[in-house]
Design a protein around this motif. Structure first.
Motif, PDB file in Angstrom:
ATOM      1  N   ARG A  40     -14.541 -25.183 -52.778  1.00  0.00           N
ATOM      2  CA  ARG A  40     -14.798 -24.477 -51.515  1.00  0.00           C
ATOM      3  C   ARG A  40     -14.027 -25.140 -50.362  1.00  0.00           C
ATOM      4  NH1 ARG A  40     -19.211 -21.564 -51.622  1.00  0.00           N
ATOM      5  NH2 ARG A  40     -20.437 -23.018 -52.853  1.00  0.00           N
ATOM      6  N   GLU A  41     -14.011 -26.480 -50.380  1.00  0.00           N
ATOM      7  CA  GLU A  41     -13.325 -27.222 -49.320  1.00  0.00           C
ATOM      8  C   GLU A  41     -11.803 -27.039 -49.418  1.00  0.00           C
ATOM      9  OE1 GLU A  41     -14.418 -28.528 -46.649  1.00  0.00           O
ATOM     10  OE2 GLU A  41     -12.671 -29.694 -46.001  1.00  0.00           O
ATOM     11  N   PHE A  42     -11.271 -27.042 -50.636  1.00  0.00           N
ATOM     12  CA  PHE A  42      -9.831 -26.779 -50.770  1.00  0.00           C
ATOM     13  C   PHE A  42      -9.496 -25.376 -50.249  1.00  0.00           C
ATOM     14  CE2 PHE A  42      -9.423 -30.118 -54.328  1.00  0.00           C
ATOM     15  CZ  PHE A  42      -8.749 -31.008 -53.504  1.00  0.00           C
ATOM     16  N   LEU A  43     -10.351 -24.406 -50.540  1.00  0.00           N
ATOM     17  CA  LEU A  43     -10.095 -23.047 -50.037  1.00  0.00           C
ATOM     18  C   LEU A  43     -10.131 -23.042 -48.508  1.00  0.00           C
ATOM     19  CD1 LEU A  43      -9.556 -20.044 -50.438  1.00  0.00           C
ATOM     20  CD2 LEU A  43     -12.021 -19.687 -50.481  1.00  0.00           C
ATOM     21  N   ARG A  44     -11.112 -23.731 -47.922  1.00  0.00           N
ATOM     22  CA  ARG A  44     -11.213 -23.772 -46.464  1.00  0.00           C
ATOM     23  C   ARG A  44      -9.905 -24.318 -45.871  1.00  0.00           C
ATOM     24  NH1 ARG A  44     -12.457 -26.774 -42.277  1.00  0.00           N
ATOM     25  NH2 ARG A  44     -12.590 -28.730 -43.425  1.00  0.00           N
ATOM     26  N   ARG A  45      -9.354 -25.347 -46.532  1.00  0.00           N
ATOM     27  CA  ARG A  45      -8.147 -25.981 -45.975  1.00  0.00           C
ATOM     28  C   ARG A  45      -6.876 -25.171 -46.217  1.00  0.00           C
ATOM     29  NH1 ARG A  45      -8.814 -32.489 -46.022  1.00  0.00           N
ATOM     30  NH2 ARG A  45     -11.086 -32.572 -45.876  1.00  0.00           N
ATOM     31  N   PHE A  46      -6.816 -24.452 -47.347  1.00  0.00           N
ATOM     32  CA  PHE A  46      -5.577 -23.733 -47.670  1.00  0.00           C
ATOM     33  C   PHE A  46      -5.752 -22.213 -47.588  1.00  0.00           C
ATOM     34  CE2 PHE A  46      -4.704 -27.871 -49.641  1.00  0.00           C
ATOM     35  CZ  PHE A  46      -3.385 -28.100 -49.246  1.00  0.00           C
ATOM     36  N   ASP A  47      -6.827 -21.773 -46.971  1.00  0.00           N
ATOM     37  CA  ASP A  47      -7.069 -20.330 -46.866  1.00  0.00           C
ATOM     38  C   ASP A  47      -5.957 -19.702 -46.032  1.00  0.00           C
ATOM     39  OD1 ASP A  47      -8.404 -18.062 -47.439  1.00  0.00           O
ATOM     40  OD2 ASP A  47      -9.953 -18.295 -45.906  1.00  0.00           O
ATOM     41  N   GLY A  48      -5.535 -18.522 -46.433  1.00  0.00           N
ATOM     42  CA  GLY A  48      -4.506 -17.821 -45.656  1.00  0.00           C
ATOM     43  C   GLY A  48      -3.090 -18.288 -45.968  1.00  0.00           C
ATOM     44  N   CYS A  49      -2.931 -19.212 -46.913  1.00  0.00           N
ATOM     45  CA  CYS A  49      -1.583 -19.695 -47.260  1.00  0.00           C
ATOM     46  C   CYS A  49      -0.927 -18.843 -48.343  1.00  0.00           C
ATOM     47  CB  CYS A  49      -1.632 -21.148 -47.729  1.00  0.00           C
ATOM     48  SG  CYS A  49      -2.155 -22.276 -46.437  1.00  0.00           S
ATOM     49  N   GLY A  50      -1.663 -17.873 -48.862  1.00  0.00           N
ATOM     50  CA  GLY A  50      -1.077 -16.979 -49.862  1.00  0.00           C
ATOM     51  C   GLY A  50      -0.890 -17.595 -51.230  1.00  0.00           C
ATOM     52  N   VAL A  51      -1.742 -18.568 -51.553  1.00  0.00           N
ATOM     53  CA  VAL A  51      -1.625 -19.235 -52.866  1.00  0.00           C
ATOM     54  C   VAL A  51      -1.900 -18.232 -53.991  1.00  0.00           C
ATOM     55  CG1 VAL A  51      -2.730 -20.963 -54.366  1.00  0.00           C
ATOM     56  CG2 VAL A  51      -2.269 -21.495 -51.947  1.00  0.00           C
ATOM     57  N   ASN A  52      -1.008 -18.156 -54.967  1.00  0.00           N
ATOM     58  CA  ASN A  52      -1.276 -17.270 -56.107  1.00  0.00           C
ATOM     59  C   ASN A  52      -1.300 -18.019 -57.438  1.00  0.00           C
ATOM     60  OD1 ASN A  52       1.464 -17.699 -56.524  1.00  0.00           O
ATOM     61  ND2 ASN A  52       1.761 -15.665 -57.393  1.00  0.00           N
ATOM     62  N   LYS A  53      -1.033 -19.348 -57.395  1.00  0.00           N
ATOM     63  CA  LYS A  53      -1.140 -20.165 -58.615  1.00  0.00           C
ATOM     64  C   LYS A  53      -1.526 -21.583 -58.272  1.00  0.00           C
ATOM     65  CE  LYS A  53       1.226 -17.532 -61.783  1.00  0.00           C
ATOM     66  NZ  LYS A  53       2.476 -17.097 -62.337  1.00  0.00           N
ATOM     67  N   ASN A 119       3.603 -18.847 -55.292  1.00  0.00           N
ATOM     68  CA  ASN A 119       3.270 -19.697 -54.149  1.00  0.00           C
ATOM     69  C   ASN A 119       2.182 -20.653 -54.639  1.00  0.00           C
ATOM     70  OD1 ASN A 119       2.996 -20.756 -51.619  1.00  0.00           O
ATOM     71  ND2 ASN A 119       1.895 -19.001 -50.791  1.00  0.00           N
ATOM     72  N   VAL A 120       2.548 -21.915 -54.786  1.00  0.00           N
ATOM     73  CA  VAL A 120       1.770 -22.832 -55.622  1.00  0.00           C
ATOM     74  C   VAL A 120       0.991 -23.847 -54.800  1.00  0.00           C
ATOM     75  CG1 VAL A 120       1.977 -24.588 -57.450  1.00  0.00           C
ATOM     76  CG2 VAL A 120       3.526 -22.624 -57.422  1.00  0.00           C
ATOM     77  N   LEU A 121      -0.256 -24.032 -55.200  1.00  0.00           N
ATOM     78  CA  LEU A 121      -1.066 -25.149 -54.699  1.00  0.00           C
ATOM     79  C   LEU A 121      -1.222 -26.149 -55.845  1.00  0.00           C
ATOM     80  CD1 LEU A 121      -2.943 -26.539 -52.627  1.00  0.00           C
ATOM     81  CD2 LEU A 121      -4.819 -25.139 -53.541  1.00  0.00           C
ATOM     82  N   ILE A 122      -0.824 -27.395 -55.606  1.00  0.00           N
ATOM     83  CA  ILE A 122      -0.991 -28.452 -56.605  1.00  0.00           C
ATOM     84  C   ILE A 122      -2.346 -29.118 -56.374  1.00  0.00           C
ATOM     85  CG2 ILE A 122      -0.140 -30.722 -57.323  1.00  0.00           C
ATOM     86  CD1 ILE A 122       2.694 -29.723 -56.662  1.00  0.00           C
ATOM     87  N   ILE A 123      -3.078 -29.334 -57.454  1.00  0.00           N
ATOM     88  CA  ILE A 123      -4.395 -29.988 -57.359  1.00  0.00           C
ATOM     89  C   ILE A 123      -4.431 -31.164 -58.337  1.00  0.00           C
ATOM     90  CG2 ILE A 123      -6.864 -29.706 -57.930  1.00  0.00           C
ATOM     91  CD1 ILE A 123      -6.286 -28.233 -55.380  1.00  0.00           C
ATOM     92  N   ASP A 124      -4.961 -32.301 -57.883  1.00  0.00           N
ATOM     93  CA  ASP A 124      -5.178 -33.415 -58.827  1.00  0.00           C
ATOM     94  C   ASP A 124      -6.376 -34.241 -58.364  1.00  0.00           C
ATOM     95  OD1 ASP A 124      -4.741 -34.845 -61.142  1.00  0.00           O
ATOM     96  OD2 ASP A 124      -2.965 -35.900 -60.434  1.00  0.00           O
ATOM     97  N   ASP A 125      -6.818 -35.112 -59.257  1.00  0.00           N
ATOM     98  CA  ASP A 125      -8.007 -35.914 -58.913  1.00  0.00           C
ATOM     99  C   ASP A 125      -7.649 -37.049 -57.950  1.00  0.00           C
ATOM    100  OD1 ASP A 125      -6.585 -37.267 -60.935  1.00  0.00           O
ATOM    101  OD2 ASP A 125      -8.377 -37.944 -62.001  1.00  0.00           O
ATOM    102  N   PHE A 126      -6.578 -37.810 -58.253  1.00  0.00           N
ATOM    103  CA  PHE A 126      -6.228 -38.990 -57.457  1.00  0.00           C
ATOM    104  C   PHE A 126      -4.799 -38.910 -56.959  1.00  0.00           C
ATOM    105  CE2 PHE A 126      -9.845 -41.133 -59.414  1.00  0.00           C
ATOM    106  CZ  PHE A 126     -10.209 -42.060 -58.446  1.00  0.00           C
TER     107      PHE A 126
END
Ligand code: 5GP
Length: 191
Positions: A40-53, A119-126
């Motif tokens: 939810r927090e990642f969405l709040r921060r990157f909302d509206g950026c058009g991420v599709n992957k 349009n890519v959002l990279i996610i990782d733990d650390f």
């Protein structure tokens, strides 16, 4: 993210001077309710950026990326650590030095799943020295996709990765930034 920082203070343990163990809730046993708040927090921060992957790296990024993807309503690709050398052509490939294991892996993503239209959002733990994120960014660049940014759950801000990536103009969002840590005093956050 206060909930996450509280959890790290309560259940995280420091090994040596630079390894934070969070395997009771993040990367071995996984607290999926916490992951939901992280997504939810990642969405709040990157909302509206058009991420599709969403792109992550096996293994410990996968759970977080999947829960996050439910908020973005998009697929997750995980870069695979590969032993096979002769698949060039069908895959993007790069090398990543593992922080925790100290060895270099070839990681791959199939060209079928990432291309110029993405349009890519990279996610990782650390985020520590930045090798994992730099490898993933390299894969995105090879594909011609746009990079919206990178979201990490925990940044160890006393290690150089975050600063290096931000200096390249990459948007890096960390939900908890550790300023310093030691076995004696535990974890201190940057903000
Ligand atoms: P980097 O490539 O930025 O140096 O390190 C990031 C990767 O190493 C992450 O994917 C994570 O799996 C692992 N890692 C780095 N630091 C830590 C740490 O303090 N604790 C744990 N559990 N994993 C870490």
């Amino acid at each position: 993210m206060e909930l996450l920082k509280e959890r790290i203070r309560r259940d995280g343990t420091v090994k040596g001077n630079d390894v934070l163990k969070v395997d009771s809730f993040l990367n071995h046993q996984m607290d999926v309710a916490l992951f939901e708040e992280i997504g939810r927090e990642f969405l709040r921060r990157f909302d509206g950026c058009g991420v599709n992957k969403i792109l992550t790296i096996e293994a410990s990024g996968i759970g977080i990326a999947c829960v996050t993807a439910q908020f973005f309503r998009c697929p997750v690709i995980f870069a695979k650590k590969s032993q096979t050398k002769n698949i060039a052509g069908a895959v993007y490939t790069t090398k990543v030095e593992s922080f925790t294991h100290g060895r270099v892996y070839d990681v791959i993503v199939s060209k079928k799943f990432l291309g110029a239209e993405d349009n890519v959002l990279i996610i990782d733990d650390f985020l520590a020295n930045g090798a994992a994120l730099e490898g993933l960014i390299d894969l995105v660049e090879q594909s011609g996709a746009r990079l919206a940014g990178a979201g990490v759950v925990i940044e160890k801000a006393f290690q150089p990765g975050g600063e290096r990536l931000r200096a390249r103009g990459i948007r890096v969002e960390a939900l908890a930034r550790v300023r310093s840590m030691s076995e004696e005093t535990g974890v201190e956050f940057a903000d």
